[in-house]
Motif scaffolding. Sequence first.
Motif, PDB file in Angstrom:
ATOM      1  N   LEU A   1      35.100   4.921  82.165  1.00 23.39           N
ATOM      2  CA  LEU A   1      36.145   4.244  81.406  1.00 23.39           C
ATOM      3  C   LEU A   1      36.052   2.743  81.602  1.00 23.39           C
ATOM      4  O   LEU A   1      35.512   2.251  82.598  1.00 23.39           O
ATOM      5  CB  LEU A   1      37.533   4.737  81.843  1.00 23.39           C
ATOM      6  CG  LEU A   1      37.790   6.243  81.826  1.00 23.39           C
ATOM      7  CD1 LEU A   1      39.237   6.523  82.210  1.00 23.39           C
ATOM      8  CD2 LEU A   1      37.456   6.857  80.488  1.00 23.39           C
TER       9      LEU A   1
ATOM     10  N   VAL B   1      37.830  -0.845  82.274  1.00 24.26           N
ATOM     11  CA  VAL B   1      39.014  -1.488  82.830  1.00 24.26           C
ATOM     12  C   VAL B   1      38.837  -3.009  82.775  1.00 24.26           C
ATOM     13  O   VAL B   1      37.713  -3.519  82.779  1.00 24.26           O
ATOM     14  CB  VAL B   1      39.294  -1.064  84.288  1.00 24.26           C
ATOM     15  CG1 VAL B   1      39.597   0.417  84.390  1.00 24.26           C
ATOM     16  CG2 VAL B   1      38.153  -1.453  85.213  1.00 24.26           C
TER      17      VAL B   1
ATOM     18  N   TYR C   1      43.835  -0.676  82.550  1.00 22.59           N
ATOM     19  CA  TYR C   1      43.194  -0.123  81.366  1.00 22.59           C
ATOM     20  C   TYR C   1      43.585  -0.940  80.141  1.00 22.59           C
ATOM     21  O   TYR C   1      44.737  -1.369  80.012  1.00 22.59           O
ATOM     22  CB  TYR C   1      43.581   1.342  81.202  1.00 22.59           C
ATOM     23  CG  TYR C   1      43.054   2.195  82.332  1.00 22.59           C
ATOM     24  CD1 TYR C   1      41.725   2.593  82.359  1.00 22.59           C
ATOM     25  CD2 TYR C   1      43.872   2.552  83.402  1.00 22.59           C
ATOM     26  CE1 TYR C   1      41.218   3.344  83.409  1.00 22.59           C
ATOM     27  CE2 TYR C   1      43.383   3.298  84.456  1.00 22.59           C
ATOM     28  CZ  TYR C   1      42.052   3.689  84.465  1.00 22.59           C
ATOM     29  OH  TYR C   1      41.556   4.420  85.509  1.00 22.59           O
TER      30      TYR C   1
ATOM     31  N   LEU D   1      39.057   3.004  75.568  1.00 23.82           N
ATOM     32  CA  LEU D   1      38.875   3.158  77.020  1.00 23.82           C
ATOM     33  C   LEU D   1      37.567   3.863  77.358  1.00 23.82           C
ATOM     34  O   LEU D   1      36.919   3.538  78.358  1.00 23.82           O
ATOM     35  CB  LEU D   1      40.031   3.963  77.610  1.00 23.82           C
ATOM     36  CG  LEU D   1      41.296   3.200  78.010  1.00 23.82           C
ATOM     37  CD1 LEU D   1      41.974   2.577  76.812  1.00 23.82           C
ATOM     38  CD2 LEU D   1      42.255   4.141  78.738  1.00 23.82           C
TER      39      LEU D   1
ATOM     40  N   GLU E   1      43.908   9.801  76.080  1.00 22.50           N
ATOM     41  CA  GLU E   1      43.627   8.392  76.343  1.00 22.50           C
ATOM     42  C   GLU E   1      44.892   7.539  76.356  1.00 22.50           C
ATOM     43  O   GLU E   1      45.042   6.618  77.161  1.00 22.50           O
ATOM     44  CB  GLU E   1      42.639   7.868  75.286  1.00 22.50           C
ATOM     45  CG  GLU E   1      42.308   6.397  75.402  1.00 22.50           C
ATOM     46  CD  GLU E   1      41.369   5.941  74.290  1.00 22.50           C
ATOM     47  OE1 GLU E   1      40.188   5.689  74.592  1.00 22.50           O
ATOM     48  OE2 GLU E   1      41.823   5.855  73.127  1.00 22.50           O
TER      49      GLU E   1
ATOM     50  N   ALA F   1      44.987   0.456  87.179  1.00 18.81           N
ATOM     51  CA  ALA F   1      43.918   1.279  87.735  1.00 18.81           C
ATOM     52  C   ALA F   1      43.670   0.967  89.204  1.00 18.81           C
ATOM     53  O   ALA F   1      43.170   1.815  89.943  1.00 18.81           O
ATOM     54  CB  ALA F   1      42.625   1.072  86.949  1.00 18.81           C
TER      55      ALA F   1
END
Length: 852
Positions: free
Chosen positions: A749, A751, A790, A795, A804, A812
């Motif tokens: 993912l 970030v 995020y 993402l 999501e 995060a």
Amino acid sequence: MLKKSILFLVVALSVWSCAVDTKSGSIPHPSEYFGREIGDPGVLIPHSKILEYYRFMEERSDRVKVVEIGETTEGRPFYYAIVTSPENHARLDNLINMNSNLYDPRGVSDGEIQQIVREGKTFMVANHQIHSTEVGASQGALLMAHRMATGDDHEVSRILDNVVLIHVPVHNPDGQERVYEWLDKWRGTEHENSRPPFLYQKYVGHDNNRDWYMFTQVETQLSIEIQNKFHPQFTLDQHQMGSRGARIFVPPFEDPWEPGIDPALIASNNMIGTYMGQYLTSRGLKGVEWKNRYDAWTPARAYYHYHGGVRILTEVAGANFADELDIPFDSLGSDYQRLRWNFPMPWEGGTWTFKEIVNYHYTSSMAALLAGADLREQLLAGMAASQKRSVEPGEDSPFAFIVPYNQTDPPTATKLLQVLEMADVEIEKAQTSFSVAGNKYGEGSHVIKFAQPAGRFAKTVLERQDYPKIFMYEGGPLDPPYDVTAHTLPLLMNVDVDFVYEPFSANLTKVDEIQFPKGSVTGGRNTVAWLLDPRVNHSYSAAVELAKHGLTRVMDRFTVGGTVWPAGTFVLQRRSSDEMTGEMAGLVKDVASRFHIDITGVDNLPNVSLKPVIAPKVAIYQSYSPSMPEGWFRWVLDEHKIPYDILHYDDINDARLTNYSILFLPPGGGSPKMMVEGQTNVENSTPPAYADGIGEEGVDALDKFVQGGGTLYTWSGAWRFLQQYMNVDVKAVNDGLDRTEFNIPGSLLRVNVDTSHPLGFGLTDETAIFFRRDSAWPANMGDANVIASYPADDLLLSGWIQGEDVLVNQAAMVEIPRGKGRMVMTGFYPEYRGQAHQTYKMMFNAIFYAGD
């Protein structure tokens, strides 16, 4: 019943073996040789004695040759046995060469390929007991090896004539011996069959079969050496599973298959598995199942699928280690109480014995060997077809992958290239600069052409994954993946790799060995300071050594000599005395060379905020409920030469914690309650020395540690200890959600990182993180500092995501100040299986931040 010690068996063996008639040439059955019936309760033959028996067979049989190829992590011999007919042994080099021509058909005519298919042999690797608590496979391997060395029946003759078996009876020698020693130590006591309180591979435990595309561990590297030497048509991996379902799983696998796998190999896997299922069932072995649960998506378990071979997984139902287990029929899962097309003969329940477990391992091994014999031509033809397509890929395939010379972190880019090199991928290097599709690549850039035998492996680990959406039924929820779904190494390691689809020409030479950059130091007599780039992981290794020489870090971005340096840059200022002695200049040169980094000398240093770097004082909490992330983190620190101490529950006290600036609290070591109160199990109690918790006194000591200036670092699920015992009032935004609402079983993912914060130094503003059933928190957590969050959309970078929206704009990674110290919650795996090199810095930064 009187239960004798396994250790007694091992000691007695040296006496018994001397009594064997070494002149007769006979090979006694393993039960006769060891003086105990293989498969009896508690009878476990350890690795060292298995090797002794294989050497014994080698001396007396012209079918068996034992080869030691190296040492394990803890220094035990790692070996395999080549088992085939004397005639095949006599022409083994020729057979290997024929198989190599199937694997790499470039320059081999179609006629020669067809001749090899007709005359070649099936090469099969058999790996037993990589997971050391799954104790039956290596014992069944003994029975299979004895039959192959001594048998003269029709089945054995077919196998010997048509198969070259590369037999690895103990795939994890260190763990097997340690687990067996543990079980023996407590046999006959109230703690019999208690779970070992350690990882059964020094660093990675159960994850040792998830290392087959990163190759971090010695045992994996030795296994890949076997694969690359013999190029087997298939590899048998024997495992054990839970006891309340099927008695054994064999392929075909469940969907999905990873798209880089050739269709011919998928068909070969299905054919072998179906053959084995029929063989087992026809011989009365009940509870055989296929095409359920286990898939073929991740290459972490399936190196072979990208090298012309297939993986044949067996999973035998476990029991209570080497003892029986009562399993009433009505305690079996409902799907296992009825006949199904992929479960044709249900097991009726009852007492599941260790002898049955060993027999299922042994019989499935024989079934695999017979499949290799009877399906020989089809398997060789399948490899030939798949490898022909590998060296002559279709028009829509990429032409090459380019790893540009200029990388943010050159040593880490080198590690990626070394991964490809170990996987038998051919790599070329540009001798001059060149241009492709408007992009210019400098001299020293590396090129990997897709049209080569191992090109599929390169593409698979370099590209982004798009795990397919498979619904459990029409109109129903998504079927969740069995395992992780992403394995994109450039994202995990922050290495630039370009896919090129149009053919191009460049001045390229083949690389014989990928080597680390030599490292360099710029500057001269006027140098006032040396700068180390925090974006380079090896800079943190160097910082450990330079900390005692006045090393500092710059707290803000700055410019010197026309170059912009990021916040967190390490600065070693030159002492005035060094102009005379040159001692510091020599030290810097040595560090740059050993850690393969470029260190920049500057003639002036702007007026910047510098903070001293204190020598790390690192501790890791190690639960007696073993944690694989803890082991992986130890491996990362050892690889980067960062020292640490291990603390157990009785070390968590005021006096001991004063020796450290940071304590890492890993996930996976039991619940927070277990950490505090200890672990007890009425039926299978843990020995007292391993059962206690830190107690309320330990919780108080941790609070004082943080209040006094220490850092308590948690990652993945370990943050719940802070929630439950350290008065951190927060709830994860994904808590309580059903898997149909939110599920990320292992994906990459995106970030956003605050790179101005000391915990974010050296990272990219947008960073790929590995999320596996983890947590996120509200972005507004009072006094907490959000280090990573995020973004508002997009993402998913690689893999699969469901829900999501739950993560959008949420935190995060956070820092929670407390007193003079801090607690850190990282809601994912920054050390993920020795692959997530980019996010290592989130842990490295904490180490040096803690010393601030």
